[in-house]
Scaffold this motif. Structure first.
Motif, PDB file in Angstrom:
ATOM      1  N   CYS A  84       0.841  -1.185   0.000  1.00  0.00           N
ATOM      2  CA  CYS A  84       0.000   0.000   0.000  1.00  0.00           C
ATOM      3  C   CYS A  84       0.884   1.245   0.000  1.00  0.00           C
ATOM      4  O   CYS A  84       1.944   1.256   0.624  1.00  0.00           O
ATOM      5  CB  CYS A  84      -0.905   0.035   1.229  1.00  0.00           C
ATOM      6  N   GLU A 122      -6.156  -0.214   1.314  1.00  0.00           N
ATOM      7  CA  GLU A 122      -6.373  -0.616  -0.077  1.00  0.00           C
ATOM      8  C   GLU A 122      -5.036  -0.908  -0.743  1.00  0.00           C
ATOM      9  O   GLU A 122      -4.106  -0.105  -0.670  1.00  0.00           O
ATOM     10  CB  GLU A 122      -7.097   0.498  -0.845  1.00  0.00           C
ATOM     11  N   TYR A 124      -2.234  -1.200  -3.539  1.00  0.00           N
ATOM     12  CA  TYR A 124      -1.845  -0.263  -4.600  1.00  0.00           C
ATOM     13  C   TYR A 124      -2.267  -0.779  -5.972  1.00  0.00           C
ATOM     14  O   TYR A 124      -2.065  -1.960  -6.300  1.00  0.00           O
ATOM     15  CB  TYR A 124      -0.330  -0.056  -4.566  1.00  0.00           C
ATOM     16  N   ARG A 125      -2.868   0.117  -6.755  1.00  0.00           N
ATOM     17  CA  ARG A 125      -3.222  -0.201  -8.139  1.00  0.00           C
ATOM     18  C   ARG A 125      -2.420   0.719  -9.052  1.00  0.00           C
ATOM     19  O   ARG A 125      -2.605   1.928  -9.032  1.00  0.00           O
ATOM     20  CB  ARG A 125      -4.713   0.030  -8.384  1.00  0.00           C
ATOM     21  N   THR A 226      -8.308   9.322  -9.995  1.00  0.00           N
ATOM     22  CA  THR A 226      -9.181   8.205  -9.608  1.00  0.00           C
ATOM     23  C   THR A 226      -8.823   6.902 -10.315  1.00  0.00           C
ATOM     24  O   THR A 226      -9.475   5.887 -10.068  1.00  0.00           O
ATOM     25  CB  THR A 226     -10.654   8.534  -9.950  1.00  0.00           C
ATOM     26  N   ASN A 227      -7.783   6.935 -11.172  1.00  0.00           N
ATOM     27  CA  ASN A 227      -7.381   5.753 -11.956  1.00  0.00           C
ATOM     28  C   ASN A 227      -8.594   5.156 -12.672  1.00  0.00           C
ATOM     29  O   ASN A 227      -9.015   4.027 -12.404  1.00  0.00           O
ATOM     30  CB  ASN A 227      -6.729   4.701 -11.054  1.00  0.00           C
ATOM     31  N   THR A 230     -11.841   4.336 -10.279  1.00  0.00           N
ATOM     32  CA  THR A 230     -11.868   3.083  -9.522  1.00  0.00           C
ATOM     33  C   THR A 230     -11.463   3.261  -8.061  1.00  0.00           C
ATOM     34  O   THR A 230     -11.499   2.307  -7.292  1.00  0.00           O
ATOM     35  CB  THR A 230     -10.925   2.046 -10.164  1.00  0.00           C
ATOM     36  N   ARG A 231     -11.079   4.465  -7.666  1.00  0.00           N
ATOM     37  CA  ARG A 231     -10.545   4.664  -6.307  1.00  0.00           C
ATOM     38  C   ARG A 231     -11.588   5.200  -5.326  1.00  0.00           C
ATOM     39  O   ARG A 231     -11.247   5.843  -4.357  1.00  0.00           O
ATOM     40  CB  ARG A 231      -9.340   5.611  -6.353  1.00  0.00           C
ATOM     41  N   TYR A 232     -12.821   4.976  -5.585  1.00  0.00           N
ATOM     42  CA  TYR A 232     -13.879   5.357  -4.644  1.00  0.00           C
ATOM     43  C   TYR A 232     -15.056   4.414  -4.843  1.00  0.00           C
ATOM     44  O   TYR A 232     -15.212   3.789  -5.893  1.00  0.00           O
ATOM     45  CB  TYR A 232     -14.316   6.812  -4.869  1.00  0.00           C
ATOM     46  N   TYR A 241     -13.211  14.107  -1.535  1.00  0.00           N
ATOM     47  CA  TYR A 241     -11.803  14.162  -1.936  1.00  0.00           C
ATOM     48  C   TYR A 241     -11.504  15.466  -2.688  1.00  0.00           C
ATOM     49  O   TYR A 241     -10.420  16.038  -2.550  1.00  0.00           O
ATOM     50  CB  TYR A 241     -11.493  12.952  -2.819  1.00  0.00           C
TER      51      TYR A 241
END
Length: 331
Positions: A84, A122, A124-125, A226-227, A230-232, A241
């Protein structure tokens, strides 16, 4: 994060030249230091192997340190490690009062943080390669835009008090300003080509910009931070945010303050959304009517604009979720 039972918790404090590692297992902590190079990263992974520490049952935690952590992150992604990358402020506040600070101590605290919050962190992506390229280009563009604004600031100020000297100052920076304009246009052309080269990126930008008031640059910031959204989990999380969600401030009967947004937010997104809101209340009939109605009721105009920013975030999330462009409604 997928609920896994980790046996080892590793904290990594990254600096420019080295990174400190703390390995926590059954209350015992071991500390090591490696060079922040390709050789150093390989030596770290070799250490885990020699210590019989499997990556499958190990959770690694590190702070977000920008480019300093890139070598380590790239290798951890390659070997499919569970790790992470956390905000430093979140880590500091979760640990309570701390005395003393060294790189070794910070690594130990990161390992302790991973142990304490492993169930809610979460993994890491990594960003897709196309977004990494877009991120570099828009960062460079932003620096050039800011530099151009700073360059023209002095001539404009001088012109207010002495027009002749102002003209002289403007003449000196005119060529540089023109070069900056050309570079900004060149970067924007590269960004446009990148968008067209990737089907997913092109479609997502099209969906986001279908919301009245949202421009291409703001859409790209949304996608990067947000990639690809996908980050919420909920739209309200993204709005929070971006710093556009007001929070209540009351306590008993003595403290009855008005609701206000929190200062911890993504300032870049908040700034861009402000400009988008100004555009939306001029060009979107529904939002224009809403803004005028609230202003006529005596509401603070900045408060109403913040509500518009919030509505824009919710609209963006809606079009991305439904994968359908926004349809402007006549008020």
């Amino acid at each position: 994060m997928e609920k896994l039972d980790f046996l080892y918790f590793v904290g990594i404090d990254v600096s420019k030249q080295t990174f400190d590692v703390a390995i926590l297992n059954d209350g015992n902590t071991k500390s090591f230091v490696f060079d922040n190079t390709q050789k150093g990263v390989k030596a770290f992974l070799r250490l885990l192997k020699n210590q019989h520490i499997s990556l499958n049952n190990t959770l690694i935690c590190m702070e977000h340190t920008g480019v300093y952590g890139n070598l380590l992150i790239t290798k951890l992604v390659e070997v499919k490690a569970n790790f992470c990358v956390e905000m430093s402020l979140r880590i500091v506040r979760s640990l309570g009062i701390q005395r003393g600070k060294t790189d070794k101590l910070d690594a130990i605290r990161l390992a302790q943080y991973a142990l304490k919050h492993s169930k809610e962190m979460e993994l890491y992506r990594p960003l897709p390669d196309v977004l990494k390229q877009v991120k570099i280009l828009i960062k460079t563009r932003e620096q050039l835009v800011n530099f151009k604004a700073d360059l023209n600031k002095h001539p404009n100020e001088v012109k207010l008090f002495d027009p002749e000297l102002g003209k002289l100052a403007l003449k000196q920076v005119k060529k540089t300003s023109k070069c900056l304009d050309n570079e900004i246009k060149r970067i924007e052309s590269e960004l446009h080509a990148l968008i067209l080269s990737d089907e997913k990126l092109n479609k997502t930008v099209g969906l986001v910009t279908s919301v009245t008031g949202i421009g291409v640059m703001t859409a790209l910031y949304f996608i990067i931070f947000t990639n690809f959204f996908t980050r919420y989990k909920e739209a309200k999380q993204l709005a929070c945010y971006c710093g556009v969600v007001p929070f209540e401030h009351t306590s008993g009967s003595s403290v009855q303050k008005r609701s206000r947004v929190h200062h911890i937010a993504n300032k870049t997104m908040k700034k861009h959304l402000h400009m988008c809101a100004l555009s939306a209340v001029r060009h979107d009939p529904e939002l224009k009517l809403y803004y005028e109605r609230k202003a006529n009721e005596g509401k603070n105009k900045m408060l109403v604009l913040n509500n518009v920013r919030n509505k824009l975030v919710l609209r963006v999330c809606a079009v991305v979720k439904r994968q359908k462009p926004y349809r402007k409604r006549v008020a």
